[in-house]
Enzyme design. Structure first.
Site, PDB file in Angstrom:
ATOM      1  N   LYS A  87     -14.498   7.841   5.910  1.00  0.00           N
ATOM      2  CA  LYS A  87     -14.034   6.486   5.590  1.00  0.00           C
ATOM      3  C   LYS A  87     -14.371   5.551   6.750  1.00  0.00           C
ATOM      4  O   LYS A  87     -13.987   5.793   7.896  1.00  0.00           O
ATOM      5  CB  LYS A  87     -12.527   6.540   5.361  1.00  0.00           C
ATOM      6  CG  LYS A  87     -12.000   5.505   4.407  1.00  0.00           C
ATOM      7  CD  LYS A  87     -10.550   5.829   4.090  1.00  0.00           C
ATOM      8  CE  LYS A  87      -9.905   4.752   3.275  1.00  0.00           C
ATOM      9  NZ  LYS A  87      -8.441   4.942   3.213  1.00  0.00           N
TER      10      LYS A  87
HETATM   11  C1  E4P Z   1      -6.931   2.848   0.918  1.00  0.00           C
HETATM   12  O1  E4P Z   1      -7.626   3.830   0.962  1.00  0.00           O
HETATM   13  C2  E4P Z   1      -5.734   2.635   1.739  1.00  0.00           C
HETATM   14  O2  E4P Z   1      -5.318   3.879   2.248  1.00  0.00           O
HETATM   15  C3  E4P Z   1      -4.531   2.125   0.971  1.00  0.00           C
HETATM   16  O3  E4P Z   1      -4.753   2.082  -0.411  1.00  0.00           O
HETATM   17  C4  E4P Z   1      -3.876   0.934   1.559  1.00  0.00           C
HETATM   18  O4  E4P Z   1      -2.769   0.606   0.782  1.00  0.00           O
HETATM   19  P1  E4P Z   1      -1.567  -0.321   1.308  1.00  0.00           P
HETATM   20  O5  E4P Z   1      -1.979  -1.734   1.178  1.00  0.00           O
HETATM   21  O6  E4P Z   1      -0.428   0.009   0.361  1.00  0.00           O
HETATM   22  O7  E4P Z   1      -1.291   0.082   2.730  1.00  0.00           O
END
Ligand code: E4P
Length: 218
Positions: A87
């Site tokens: 990522k």
């Molecule tokens: C994406 O991969 C992130 O881990 C995640 O969806 C972020 O979500 P949040 O806005 O609830 O922190």
């Protein structure tokens, strides 16, 4: 549409896996910190455990923000397990890292995407997944689902193979709206997935069926 769970919590991952509808896992540094995973060797160990208890792709995020750091970290993460997806944040060196990994056949998830232009760059750099954050856009009075619709259309126009992974999903309606506009994947907290199960008419209907059955056999 694939369902990923957005957590680093092993028991929630195991619970979603046992439902039989889980296609993968996404994590981020905040989610890892929430589980108390701090030093780099326990982080690597935790990713191994996630891969052992789930079947699909597991996104593991780099912490570095420079190209060499992202390459070094990403290669280490990718070597952990064949289902690890590296990522990478949507920044200038991140785009270069996406291109580097795509040429090396290492799969990537481009994270922190908030605009169609960013999604276009991620696809051109060869990202496997792009993660637009819909909940965080909704939080600032911007339509997150509209962005998913735009990206799906743009990728369709040119045949980009990058999969649209809707992230920052907050509730079951987000999941349904993502399915309506053609997201390839949604990544959600466990409670958003299990909320899809609920309908009061199902509960009332089942209660009545069972009561009628009990009456008929008594
Ligand atoms: C994406 O991969 C992130 O881990 C995640 O969806 C972020 O979500 P949040 O806005 O609830 O922190």
């Amino acid at each position: 549409m694939k369902f990923f769970i957005d957590t680093a919590n092993l028991s929630q991952i195991a619970e979603a896996q046992s439902l039989g509808v889980l296609d993968g896992v996404t994590t981020n540094p905040s989610l890892m910190a929430k589980e108390g995973i701090k030093d780099s060797s326990s982080i690597l160990d935790h990713y191994r455990k996630i891969c052992e208890i789930s079947d699909g792709d597991v996104s593991a995020e780099v912490i570095s923000t420079d190209l060499n750091g992202m390459i070094e970290e990403g290669e280490k993460l990718a070597a952990l397990h064949p289902r690890i997806v590296v990522k990478i944040p949507m920044i200038k060196d991140g785009v270069k890292a996406l291109k580097y990994f795509s040429e090396k056949g290492i799969r990537t998830n481009c994270t922190l995407v908030f605009s169609a232009g960013q999604a276009l760059l991620a696809a051109k750099a060869g990202a496997t997944y792009v993660s637009p954050f819909i909940g965080r856009l909704d939080d600032v009075s911007t339509d997150g689902i509209l962005l998913i619709r735009q990206i799906v259309q743009i990728y369709g126009n040119y045949g980009y193979e990058t999969q649209v992974l809707a992230a920052s999903v907050r509730h079951p309606m987000h999941i349904i709206q993502c399915a309506e506009v053609g997201a390839d994947v949604v990544t959600c907290p466990l409670n958003a997935i299990t909320a899809l199960l609920n309908h009061p008419l199902t509960d009332i209907g089942l209660e009545k069926f069972l009561a009628d059955y009990r009456k008929s056999v008594s």
